[in-house]
Design an enzyme around this catalytic site. Structure first.
Site, PDB file in Angstrom:
ATOM      1  N   ARG A  87      -9.414 -20.842   8.716  1.00  0.00           N
ATOM      2  CA  ARG A  87      -8.137 -20.299   9.166  1.00  0.00           C
ATOM      3  C   ARG A  87      -8.389 -19.609  10.509  1.00  0.00           C
ATOM      4  NH1 ARG A  87      -5.382 -15.867   5.255  1.00  0.00           N
ATOM      5  NH2 ARG A  87      -6.880 -14.543   6.304  1.00  0.00           N
ATOM      6  N   GLY A 131      -8.696 -17.159  13.510  1.00  0.00           N
ATOM      7  CA  GLY A 131      -8.750 -15.697  13.659  1.00  0.00           C
ATOM      8  C   GLY A 131      -9.587 -14.979  12.616  1.00  0.00           C
ATOM      9  N   ALA A 153       4.256   0.966   7.897  1.00  0.00           N
ATOM     10  CA  ALA A 153       5.080  -0.195   8.235  1.00  0.00           C
ATOM     11  C   ALA A 153       4.458  -0.986   9.377  1.00  0.00           C
ATOM     12  CB  ALA A 153       6.479   0.268   8.632  1.00  0.00           C
ATOM     13  N   TYR A 202      -3.107  -9.372  15.716  1.00  0.00           N
ATOM     14  CA  TYR A 202      -2.930  -8.302  14.722  1.00  0.00           C
ATOM     15  C   TYR A 202      -3.888  -7.148  15.022  1.00  0.00           C
ATOM     16  CZ  TYR A 202      -3.606  -5.828  10.314  1.00  0.00           C
ATOM     17  OH  TYR A 202      -3.749  -4.850   9.364  1.00  0.00           O
ATOM     18  N   ILE A 213       0.846  -1.201   0.000  1.00  0.00           N
ATOM     19  CA  ILE A 213       0.000   0.000   0.000  1.00  0.00           C
ATOM     20  C   ILE A 213       0.879   1.248   0.000  1.00  0.00           C
ATOM     21  CG2 ILE A 213      -1.913   1.199   1.150  1.00  0.00           C
ATOM     22  CD1 ILE A 213      -2.585  -1.508   2.515  1.00  0.00           C
ATOM     23  N   ASN A 253     -10.283  -4.642   3.070  1.00  0.00           N
ATOM     24  CA  ASN A 253      -9.262  -5.461   2.405  1.00  0.00           C
ATOM     25  C   ASN A 253      -8.626  -4.736   1.218  1.00  0.00           C
ATOM     26  OD1 ASN A 253     -10.743  -7.340   4.117  1.00  0.00           O
ATOM     27  ND2 ASN A 253      -9.453  -8.870   3.137  1.00  0.00           N
TER      28      ASN A 253
HETATM   29  N1  UDP Z   1      -8.588 -16.906   2.016  1.00  0.00           N
HETATM   30  C1  UDP Z   1      -8.785 -18.126   1.375  1.00  0.00           C
HETATM   31  N2  UDP Z   1      -7.745 -18.651   0.654  1.00  0.00           N
HETATM   32  C2  UDP Z   1      -6.534 -18.015   0.532  1.00  0.00           C
HETATM   33  C3  UDP Z   1      -6.338 -16.792   1.176  1.00  0.00           C
HETATM   34  C4  UDP Z   1      -7.393 -16.259   1.921  1.00  0.00           C
HETATM   35  O1  UDP Z   1      -9.859 -18.715   1.473  1.00  0.00           O
HETATM   36  O2  UDP Z   1      -5.634 -18.552  -0.138  1.00  0.00           O
HETATM   37  C5  UDP Z   1      -9.700 -16.288   2.764  1.00  0.00           C
HETATM   38  C6  UDP Z   1      -9.357 -15.931   4.194  1.00  0.00           C
HETATM   39  O3  UDP Z   1      -9.561 -17.046   5.048  1.00  0.00           O
HETATM   40  C7  UDP Z   1     -10.339 -14.784   4.445  1.00  0.00           C
HETATM   41  C8  UDP Z   1     -10.447 -14.103   3.080  1.00  0.00           C
HETATM   42  O4  UDP Z   1     -10.020 -15.081   2.130  1.00  0.00           O
HETATM   43  O5  UDP Z   1     -11.595 -15.292   4.793  1.00  0.00           O
HETATM   44  C9  UDP Z   1      -9.574 -12.865   2.940  1.00  0.00           C
HETATM   45  O6  UDP Z   1      -8.284 -13.211   3.394  1.00  0.00           O
HETATM   46  P1  UDP Z   1      -7.020 -12.301   3.167  1.00  0.00           P
HETATM   47  O7  UDP Z   1      -5.848 -13.027   3.758  1.00  0.00           O
HETATM   48  O8  UDP Z   1      -6.921 -11.913   1.736  1.00  0.00           O
HETATM   49  O9  UDP Z   1      -7.335 -10.961   3.976  1.00  0.00           O
HETATM   50  P2  UDP Z   1      -7.745 -10.721   5.529  1.00  0.00           P
HETATM   51  O10 UDP Z   1      -9.238 -10.564   5.515  1.00  0.00           O
HETATM   52  O11 UDP Z   1      -7.261 -11.871   6.349  1.00  0.00           O
HETATM   53  O12 UDP Z   1      -7.045  -9.451   5.871  1.00  0.00           O
END
Ligand code: UDP
Length: 323
Positions: free
Chosen positions: A276, A278, A74, A141, A12, A170
């Site tokens: 995933r 969190g 950063a 985070y 960014i 995002n």
């Molecule tokens: N996600 C996914 N596959 C990937 C990467 C991300 O399904 O290879 C999902 C992730 O679990 C979240 C969404 O996509 O629900 C957005 O994730 P990203 O890491 O892009 O951004 P975040 O929302 O974590 O900042």
């Protein structure tokens, strides 16, 4: 204005530096290049390679640049990593960030613009979420960014340091010159586009049992050029406070993958994986405040446009910045 940009070699930051320079500002980039890339720094900017953990260097650098405003990009910014290594997040985002805040205070800086996140809200009861949504982060985070937001309030109260904190949704997309190249890529759009480019065999879908219409997580994607525009508006004297930056439209993981397939014209092989850690199910911004108070006017609000800009960059830079 003389603007000191930390993380100006990052995803960014690089786009924002380009836009600041186009708008006539003088820019000093401060970056340790652990996440960023030398080639992502606009050559018109002055570059200092350094780490925010080096308090003396930070104070000296902010002074040397005759800094009027600091823009602080950063940070460590991966939800998943923060769950397994919280110390890294509190060290980089809180402790090292504090050195920069002190440097701003010591050098009489007028404005501090901070990259915060919708992850400070945690699991919102309602979406879209406005800035008054209770902040209860569900990962280190988001917690580290919330702590920094609070530090900003106290520095403003105690030292008169005016701040704007942007809660990004995002970040996505690319400028013709600068795009997304993380050394370890965890974000959805670049990972899907890597499949389209033939660099990855398949894309993971993390969680298909969320309480959303298609069972996958919903996010609000915002073009990095629209983020950059907001930062430039934030430099105006008297602008202060917390602002969401998003488009107010949520797209599920499956919808993002479909859009990437359409834009690239390639089939995307997917594989369903467990959730995933969190990840909140649904994050969508109410961003009226930035529009009314800052005059923010996003130019690329459609997911299709955002993905198309990212795809164009990846096609042109198949190995990213190549370092
Ligand atoms: N996600 C996914 N596959 C990937 C990467 C991300 O399904 O290879 C999902 C992730 O679990 C979240 C969404 O996509 O629900 C957005 O994730 P990203 O890491 O892009 O951004 P975040 O929302 O974590 O900042």
């Amino acid at each position: 204005m003389n603007v000191f940009v930390t993380g100006g070699a990052g995803y960014i930051g690089s786009a924002c530096v380009e836009e600041l320079l186009n708008a006539g500002h003088m820019v000093t980039v401060f970056d340790n290049l652990t996440e960023g890339h030398r080639a992502a720094i606009d050559p018109r900017a002055t570059f200092i390679q350094g780490c925010l953990s080096d308090r003396d260097l930070v104070i000296k650098s902010v002074g040397q640049a005759k800094t009027e405003a600091v823009i602080h990009f950063a940070a460590s910014a991966l939800v998943g990593e923060s769950m397994t290594n919280p110390a890294k997040y509190f060290r980089n985002n809180v402790a090292n960030g504090l050195n920069l805040l002190e440097a701003a205070k010591e050098n009489g800086v007028r404005k501090f613009v901070f990259s915060s996140t919708c992850a400070t809200y945690g699991l919102p009861e309602r979406v879209p979420m406005d800035e008054s949504t209770p902040q209860k982060p569900v990962n280190p985070y988001g917690e580290s960014k919330l702590i920094f937001e609070k530090m900003l309030l106290w520095f403003e109260q105690s030292h008169g340091l005016e701040f704007v904190a942007f809660r990004y949704f995002n970040a996505a997309g690319a400028t013709p010159r600068f795009g997304e190249d993380h050394r370890i890529e965890t974000h959805l759009i670049p990972n899907v586009l890597k499949v389209a480019l033939g660099q990855k065999e398949q894309c993971d879908i993390f969680g298909t049992d969320y309480p959303t219409p298609d069972g996958t997580c919903i996010r609000d994607y915002i073009h990095i050029l629209d983020l950059a525009q907001a930062h430039i508006l934030a430099l105006q004297p008297g602008k202060r406070g917390f602002f969401n930056l998003g488009n107010g439209e949520g797209y599920s993981v499956r919808e993002v993958i479909d859009t990437c397939a359409r834009v690239s014209g390639k089939a995307i092989k997917t594989v369903e994986k467990p959730r995933r850690a969190g990840d909140p199910p649904r994050l969508v911004a109410a961003a009226a405040k930035a529009k009314t108070e800052l005059g923010w006017n996003p130019q690329y609000p459609k997911l299709e446009q955002i993905v198309a800009s990212a795809w164009a960059w990846h096609v042109k830079h198949p190995s990213g910045y190549g370092d």
